[in-house]
Enzyme design. Sequence first.
Site, PDB file in Angstrom:
ATOM      1  N   ASP A   1       2.482  -2.990 -11.581  1.00 28.53           N
ATOM      2  CA  ASP A   1       2.285  -4.239 -12.311  1.00 28.53           C
ATOM      3  C   ASP A   1       2.948  -4.191 -13.686  1.00 28.53           C
ATOM      4  OD1 ASP A   1       0.749  -4.673 -10.120  1.00 28.53           O
ATOM      5  OD2 ASP A   1      -1.176  -4.722 -11.164  1.00 28.53           O
TER       6      ASP A   1
ATOM      7  N   TYR B   1     -11.091  -0.700   1.148  1.00 29.64           N
ATOM      8  CA  TYR B   1      -9.879  -0.299   0.443  1.00 29.64           C
ATOM      9  C   TYR B   1      -9.806   1.221   0.376  1.00 29.64           C
ATOM     10  CZ  TYR B   1      -6.239  -0.238  -3.084  1.00 29.64           C
ATOM     11  OH  TYR B   1      -5.065  -0.008  -3.755  1.00 29.64           O
TER      12      TYR B   1
ATOM     13  N   HIS C   1       0.813  -1.221   0.000  1.00 32.13           N
ATOM     14  CA  HIS C   1       0.000   0.000   0.000  1.00 32.13           C
ATOM     15  C   HIS C   1       0.849   1.275   0.000  1.00 32.13           C
ATOM     16  CE1 HIS C   1      -4.162  -1.535   0.341  1.00 32.13           C
ATOM     17  NE2 HIS C   1      -3.561  -2.602   0.822  1.00 32.13           N
ATOM     18  N   THR C   2       2.033   1.182  -0.594  1.00 31.08           N
ATOM     19  CA  THR C   2       2.874   2.385  -0.667  1.00 31.08           C
ATOM     20  C   THR C   2       2.626   3.168  -1.954  1.00 31.08           C
ATOM     21  OG1 THR C   2       4.617   1.019  -1.630  1.00 31.08           O
ATOM     22  CG2 THR C   2       4.765   1.461   0.733  1.00 31.08           C
ATOM     23  N   ASP C   3       2.040   2.527  -2.974  1.00 32.47           N
ATOM     24  CA  ASP C   3       1.995   3.178  -4.304  1.00 32.47           C
ATOM     25  C   ASP C   3       1.221   4.496  -4.298  1.00 32.47           C
ATOM     26  OD1 ASP C   3      -0.401   1.778  -4.015  1.00 32.47           O
ATOM     27  OD2 ASP C   3      -0.460   1.069  -6.100  1.00 32.47           O
TER      28      ASP C   3
ATOM     29  N   GLU D   1      -4.874   0.548 -19.014  1.00 35.02           N
ATOM     30  CA  GLU D   1      -5.712  -0.057 -17.960  1.00 35.02           C
ATOM     31  C   GLU D   1      -6.543   1.019 -17.245  1.00 35.02           C
ATOM     32  OE1 GLU D   1      -4.138  -3.425 -16.037  1.00 35.02           O
ATOM     33  OE2 GLU D   1      -5.585  -3.395 -14.403  1.00 35.02           O
TER      34      GLU D   1
ATOM     35  N   SER E   1      -1.285 -10.430 -11.478  1.00 38.78           N
ATOM     36  CA  SER E   1      -1.273  -9.410 -12.518  1.00 38.78           C
ATOM     37  C   SER E   1      -1.263  -9.964 -13.937  1.00 38.78           C
ATOM     38  CB  SER E   1      -0.091  -8.468 -12.305  1.00 38.78           C
ATOM     39  OG  SER E   1      -0.405  -7.262 -12.931  1.00 38.78           O
TER      40      SER E   1
END
Length: 358
Positions: free
Chosen positions: A153, A202, A16-18, A141, A107
Amino acid sequence: MQTSYAPGRVELLGNHTDYNEGVVLSAAIDRGVTLTGELTHSSRVSLRSSTLGEAVEIDSAALVRCKENEWANYLLGVLDVFKKNGLPVGGFTAQIQSDLPLGAGLSSSAALEVSTAMLLQKLFGLNLDRLQIAKMCRRAENEFVGVNCGLLDQASSAFGKKGHAIFLDCRAETVETIPFPDGVKLLITQCGAPHRLSGGEYNEHRLQCFDAAARLGAKALRDVTSAQLEAGKANLPELSYKRALHVVGENERVLQGIGLLKNGNVKGFGQLMFASHESSRRHFENSTPELDTLVEIARGLPGVLGSRLAGGGFGGATVTLIERDKAASISDALVSKYYDQTGHLAVAHLCEIADGAR
Ligand code: ADP
Ligand code: MG
């Protein structure tokens, strides 16, 4: 006839760093999507998935989202982005073959996009670099398929390198490959229980991260150190603090992990994976009893170096770093003990850290 291939990936550290503009370590695996195709010398695009047993025909001059066959949009989206970038592309055929499970968190979607980009490159004689490809596939995407994913990904699939981890800086959008010590394999284990994401979680956790950053006067949690977080703790609601503790810790573990890998300290790296899981469980609260059970069983097996939930959490899979010579016995023991304890049938994928798209 031309052929292209792009692999799936697994997150090693940096959970969850992105969207917090942080850093993440991942690896491409030795499973992926292979495309075979040729030019149609017209505007006709003809796609076939052997995996699904379905086919789609569409006119590339009038590209629209495909409603009956959603999977086609991953390929058409890449074609659309290439066109929007002024690249000279047109009709082609593509036959999809894949040994990546769909929707398992490995992915397959990015593998399909990146493989499409590689095929288009060959068919139309283009010369894009890997970062351009990753970014265009992400855009496909985001915009054509309509999934709001980050760059991880696609970058992992494009930049994967045998025996190397991939280090992505989500703010700078830069990628580096980091040599991984020999003698290890990855065991990816799908927990086989339904996702426990009720829908809002989320997003709720994401907003708690943004709230923490704002209250700490930072642009993003990327800019906050553990020490600053502790100093500002009194000004944070409890849940914002806990989410931030996880994300800040994960960013720090990624950087520590790179240091350990550079020194060949794979045991230390494994310990960081266990620490990452513990932080998910206690602070981010994106683990589940099933994922916890998988990690606890793994911890007790000889030859296991580290284990953690991988990806979003709330279900899905764990990634376990294991000694190569004990791989098969670890995989068997993990699945059978897990079944005894939970009644769920886990699906284990024993993977190598492999090369990226070609
Ligand atoms: P993940 O990327 O974790 O596998 P996603 O839901 O993001 O899960 O992507 C899965 C989707 O990608 C599938 O539902 C399908 O539309 C498409 N896809 C992936 N692999 C294939 C394939 N071999 N054939 C057709 N579509 C595929
Ligand atoms: Mg996906």
